[in-house]
Design a protein around this motif. Sequence first.
Motif, short mmCIF file in Angstrom:
data_model
loop_
_atom_site.label_atom_id
_atom_site.label_comp_id
_atom_site.label_asym_id
_atom_site.label_seq_id
_atom_site.Cartn_x
_atom_site.Cartn_y
_atom_site.Cartn_z
N LEU A 175 0.85 -1.19 0.00
CA LEU A 175 0.00 0.00 0.00
C LEU A 175 0.88 1.23 0.00
O LEU A 175 1.86 1.32 0.74
CB LEU A 175 -0.87 0.01 1.26
CG LEU A 175 -1.94 -1.09 1.37
CD1 LEU A 175 -2.56 -1.08 2.77
CD2 LEU A 175 -3.01 -0.90 0.30
N SER A 176 0.53 2.19 -0.82
CA SER A 176 1.23 3.48 -0.72
C SER A 176 0.21 4.57 -0.45
O SER A 176 -0.95 4.48 -0.85
CB SER A 176 2.09 3.76 -1.95
OG SER A 176 1.28 4.08 -3.04
N LEU A 177 0.68 5.58 0.27
CA LEU A 177 -0.21 6.67 0.70
C LEU A 177 0.00 7.84 -0.24
O LEU A 177 1.03 8.52 -0.20
CB LEU A 177 0.12 7.02 2.15
CG LEU A 177 -0.92 7.83 2.92
CD1 LEU A 177 -2.31 7.24 2.80
CD2 LEU A 177 -0.52 7.90 4.39
N ASP A 178 -0.99 8.04 -1.12
CA ASP A 178 -0.91 9.00 -2.22
C ASP A 178 -1.17 10.42 -1.72
O ASP A 178 -1.81 10.61 -0.69
CB ASP A 178 -2.00 8.62 -3.24
CG ASP A 178 -1.69 9.10 -4.64
OD1 ASP A 178 -0.71 9.82 -4.83
OD2 ASP A 178 -2.46 8.74 -5.55
N ASP A 179 -0.71 11.40 -2.47
CA ASP A 179 -0.99 12.81 -2.19
C ASP A 179 -0.63 13.16 -0.75
O ASP A 179 -1.32 13.96 -0.10
CB ASP A 179 -2.47 13.13 -2.44
CG ASP A 179 -2.88 12.86 -3.88
OD1 ASP A 179 -1.99 12.87 -4.75
OD2 ASP A 179 -4.07 12.63 -4.13
N PHE A 180 0.44 12.54 -0.25
CA PHE A 180 0.78 12.70 1.15
C PHE A 180 1.09 14.17 1.49
O PHE A 180 1.82 14.84 0.77
CB PHE A 180 1.97 11.81 1.54
CG PHE A 180 2.23 11.85 3.01
CD1 PHE A 180 1.40 11.18 3.90
CD2 PHE A 180 3.28 12.62 3.54
CE1 PHE A 180 1.61 11.23 5.26
CE2 PHE A 180 3.48 12.67 4.90
CZ PHE A 180 2.66 11.98 5.76
N GLY A 181 0.52 14.60 2.61
CA GLY A 181 0.75 15.96 3.06
C GLY A 181 -0.45 16.87 2.80
O GLY A 181 -0.54 17.96 3.35
N THR A 197 4.82 2.78 1.41
CA THR A 197 5.44 3.95 0.77
C THR A 197 4.61 5.21 0.96
O THR A 197 3.38 5.18 0.85
CB THR A 197 5.60 3.69 -0.76
OG1 THR A 197 6.33 2.48 -0.95
CG2 THR A 197 6.34 4.83 -1.44
N LEU A 198 5.29 6.32 1.22
CA LEU A 198 4.63 7.62 1.25
C LEU A 198 4.90 8.32 -0.07
O LEU A 198 6.05 8.36 -0.54
CB LEU A 198 5.20 8.50 2.37
CG LEU A 198 5.05 8.02 3.81
CD1 LEU A 198 5.54 9.11 4.76
CD2 LEU A 198 3.60 7.68 4.11
N LYS A 199 3.85 8.85 -0.66
CA LYS A 199 4.01 9.54 -1.93
C LYS A 199 3.79 11.03 -1.69
O LYS A 199 2.66 11.46 -1.45
CB LYS A 199 3.01 8.98 -2.93
CG LYS A 199 3.26 9.41 -4.35
CD LYS A 199 2.44 8.54 -5.29
CE LYS A 199 2.90 8.72 -6.71
NZ LYS A 199 2.12 7.87 -7.63
N ILE A 200 4.87 11.80 -1.76
CA ILE A 200 4.78 13.24 -1.50
C ILE A 200 4.01 13.91 -2.62
O ILE A 200 4.33 13.74 -3.80
CB ILE A 200 6.18 13.90 -1.42
CG1 ILE A 200 7.09 13.13 -0.46
CG2 ILE A 200 6.07 15.37 -1.01
CD1 ILE A 200 8.54 13.65 -0.48
N LYS A 229 10.68 4.05 8.81
CA LYS A 229 10.96 2.89 7.96
C LYS A 229 9.95 2.71 6.81
O LYS A 229 9.58 1.60 6.45
CB LYS A 229 11.00 1.59 8.79
CG LYS A 229 11.92 1.64 10.00
CD LYS A 229 13.32 1.18 9.63
CE LYS A 229 14.19 1.02 10.87
NZ LYS A 229 14.64 2.35 11.42
N HIS A 230 9.50 3.84 6.28
CA HIS A 230 8.68 3.77 5.07
C HIS A 230 9.56 4.12 3.89
O HIS A 230 10.51 4.88 4.02
CB HIS A 230 7.54 4.80 5.11
CG HIS A 230 6.53 4.55 6.17
ND1 HIS A 230 5.71 3.47 6.17
CD2 HIS A 230 6.20 5.27 7.28
CE1 HIS A 230 4.90 3.52 7.23
NE2 HIS A 230 5.19 4.60 7.92
N ARG A 231 9.22 3.63 2.72
CA ARG A 231 9.84 4.13 1.51
C ARG A 231 9.17 5.46 1.16
O ARG A 231 8.06 5.73 1.61
CB ARG A 231 9.69 3.15 0.35
CG ARG A 231 10.61 1.95 0.47
CD ARG A 231 10.50 1.02 -0.73
NE ARG A 231 11.02 1.59 -1.98
CZ ARG A 231 12.33 1.66 -2.27
NH1 ARG A 231 13.25 1.24 -1.40
NH2 ARG A 231 12.73 2.16 -3.42
N VAL A 232 9.84 6.27 0.35
CA VAL A 232 9.23 7.55 0.00
C VAL A 232 9.47 7.87 -1.48
O VAL A 232 10.56 7.67 -2.02
CB VAL A 232 9.71 8.68 0.96
CG1 VAL A 232 11.22 8.82 0.95
CG2 VAL A 232 9.05 10.01 0.65
N ILE A 233 8.39 8.30 -2.14
CA ILE A 233 8.45 8.65 -3.56
C ILE A 233 7.93 10.07 -3.73
O ILE A 233 7.04 10.50 -2.99
CB ILE A 233 7.65 7.64 -4.43
CG1 ILE A 233 7.71 8.01 -5.92
CG2 ILE A 233 6.20 7.53 -3.98
CD1 ILE A 233 7.19 6.93 -6.87
#
Length: 278
Positions: A175-181, A197-200, A229-233
Motif C-alpha cells: 500500500l502506498s499513501l498518495d498525495d501525502f501531506g 510507501t509515502l508519496k509526497i 521505515k517507510h519508503r518515499v516517492i
Amino acid sequence: SGEGVGGGYVFYNQEMNHTIAGRLHIESALRRALERKEFSLLYQPKIDIATGKIIGAEALLRWLHPERGMISPVDFIPVAEETGLILQIDAWVLETACAQARKWRDLGQDAFRVAVNVSAKEFTNSLPERVGDVLSRHNIAPQWLELEITESMLMNSAQGVLGIMDEITTLGVTLSLDDFGTGYSSLSYLKRFPIDTLKIDRSFIQGIPEDVNDCAIASAIISMAKQLKHRVIAEGVESQEQLNFLKNAGCDEVQGYMFSHPVSAAKFEEMLVKDYRF
Ligand code: C2E
Ligand code: CA
Ligand code: CA
Ligand code: CA
C-alpha cells in the motif's frame, strides 16, 4: 455549459457536476463508456533515484469519448464516485492493470510492480477478496501489485480500515499513501497502518528549489518517512533541480514529466525491454 457536438451537452465541466440533470447525463455517458470500452490505461514509470532504473508504473485512467476526445479523470472520477459507477470502473482498472502486469512478466520483466489508484468508495470489506481473486485469475504474484490509497480513507475508522489494510498486506500486496501531506492528521496514522510507501504530493515538489517552505516540507516528509521505515516517492518531478534536491534529501523513488509522461502500454514496454536508465 452549452450544446455540444451532436446535440449533447458538454458534460465534463464543473457546473454540470452540480445539477441533477448534469450528473444524470454524465452517469449515462459513463455507463456507455464501460459498455463501449472507451476507457484505457496509461502507465507512468516510477524510477529508483539511485540507479535510474524503472521499478514500477502507475496505471492512470483515460476516457476517450467518441466526440469529445480525451477526458481527464479529474473531470469524471467525482461523478463516478457519487453515482457508485466508480466500483465498476476501478474493477476494470484493476483487471486491466493485472492482465498487463502478467504480459510484462511473460516478457521476463520481473523487477517492478504496477500501481493502481483506489477510490475511497472502493475501500470496503470486500476489497481484499476482490484483489485476491484478480491476482489468482491472472496468476500474478502479490508483490507485483501496489495500491495507492489516500489519507481521507484512513480517517473512516467506522469501516474497519485497519482490518482491510491488514488483509491486503497479508496477501502480499503493498500500500502506498498518495498525495501525502494534503490530508489531515496523517502522522498518527503512519505508525498505526501497514503502509509501505509515502508519496509526497506534487504541490510540495512544484516549488523546489525556489520555495523554502516546499523545500522544508519535502525534506521533513522524507526524513520522517526514513525514521518510520517507510519508503518515499516524490510525484510530479519536472526538473533536474528538483531531482537533485530529492536525491540529497534521501528520497527513494521519483515519478514525473521529467522522466516520462504517462504513456501507452506499448511505449512503456519499449522502455522496459530496453532496460532504459534515466
Ligand atoms: P494522482 O493519483 O495524484 O496521479 C498523478 C497525476 O499527476 C496524474 O494525472 C499524472 O498524469 C499527473 N502527473 C504525473 N507527473 C506529472 C508532472 O511531472 N507534472 C504534472 N503537472 N502532472 C504530473 P491524471 O492522470 O490526470 O490523474 C489525475 C487523478 O485522477 C489522479 O491523481 C487520481 O487521483 C485520479 N485517477 C487516475 N486514474 C485513476 C483510476 O484508475 N482510479 C481512480 N479511482 N482514480 C484515478
Ligand atoms: Ca496516484
Ligand atoms: Ca498522487
Ligand atoms: Ca497528487
